[in-house]
Design an enzyme around this catalytic site. Structure first.
Site, short mmCIF file in Angstrom:
data_model
loop_
_atom_site.label_atom_id
_atom_site.label_comp_id
_atom_site.label_asym_id
_atom_site.label_seq_id
_atom_site.Cartn_x
_atom_site.Cartn_y
_atom_site.Cartn_z
N ASP A 104 50.65 49.32 -3.57
CA ASP A 104 51.21 50.47 -4.30
C ASP A 104 52.59 50.14 -4.86
OD1 ASP A 104 48.98 51.94 -3.63
OD2 ASP A 104 49.94 52.82 -1.85
N1 URA Z 1 47.31 50.90 1.66
C1 URA Z 1 48.13 51.75 1.03
O1 URA Z 1 48.09 52.94 1.26
N2 URA Z 1 48.99 51.24 0.12
C2 URA Z 1 49.09 49.94 -0.15
O2 URA Z 1 49.90 49.54 -0.99
C3 URA Z 1 48.22 49.07 0.52
C4 URA Z 1 47.34 49.57 1.43
#
Ligand code: URA
Length: 239
Positions: A104
């Site tokens: 993310d």
């Molecule tokens: N899970 C999430 O919620 N965000 C990420 O960036 C990776 C795994």
């Protein structure tokens, strides 16, 4: 590079998985040096001109990098909002790299960048259950029952997660938060955040510290290093 099987070369160019490449060959959609080739396992060399559906495939040498993704960067090749992308960090390299999976915007940590389509397909295939280790700062404190639910598998929006490993690293009773290490073997959208949310503990901060056997080591945020042949080989044989 020597002789290689045609389906492998097509897969490595990132056009299709090896299985799909085999299908393309059998369907007569692949040419080598101007001739349609339908025989699987046909050997080609670096200089063979290959087309798939009439389009020449580009064959770059294959490179994979271990990147320490900073927070505030998108894991896509381009962003319509003009935000910084992970690819921006690799501008000086002459390869068309893309991320293996996603982190993310607000998640930091280990992200592989590659132009090896076959490796990327392999690592992202759910069957291969590559371990991803995250460290999350969560609100509140996990109760033993919640730890069990997270480890066994939990319902997150129409999907039940596979068994995971949960390890509480540190608890801060006063600040009402906890640092938890979570190891998962799949990679659904926002999976870690959704898992913690499902047990009532929203994630405040998230980082990925391990991918398969790879860790960040001494790398600092925003920097990368190329994987060795031995590391790539090991990744290809991880199960
Ligand atoms: N899970 C999430 O919620 N965000 C990420 O960036 C990776 C795994």
């Amino acid at each position: 590079m020597g002789l290689q099987r045609l389906q492998k070369v097509i897969a490595e160019a990132g056009i299709a998985s090896r299985r799909k490449a085999e299908k393309l060959i059998q369907e007569g959609r692949v040419t080598v040096d101007g001739e349609i080739v339908t025989k699987l396992g046909t050997k080609v060399d670096t200089f063979s001109n290959i087309t798939v559906n009439g389009e020449p495939i580009e064959r770059e040498s294959l490179h994979t990098y271990l990147f320490y993704k900073p927070r505030g960067v998108v894991s896509t090749v381009s962003d319509d909002k003009g935000r910084k992308t992970v690819v921006d960090y690799f501008q000086d390299l002459p390869y068309r790299l893309y991320p293996v999976g996603r982190l993310d915007y607000d998640t930091s940590g280990l992200l592989l960048m590659t132009n090896d389509g076959e490796l990327a397909n392999l690592l992202m295939h759910p069957r291969n259950k590559v371990a991803k280790v995250y460290v999350a700062k969560i609100e509140g404190q996990l109760q033993p029952e919640e730890i069990k639910r997270l480890s066994r598998g939990i319902e997150i929006e129409h999907h039940k997660t596979a068994p995971a490993k949960v390890k509480v690293i540190r608890s801060d009773q006063k600040k009402k938060m906890q640092i938890v290490q979570l190891t998962i073997y799949e990679g659904h959208y926002h999976q870690v955040k959704r898992m913690f949310k499902a047990v009532g503990h929203p994630v405040k901060k998230l980082a990925r510290e391990r991918y398969s056997f790879l860790t960040l080591g001494n790398l600092v945020s925003g920097k990368y290093r190329e994987l060795s042949h031995a590391e790539v080989d090991r990744l290809k044989h991880v199960d």
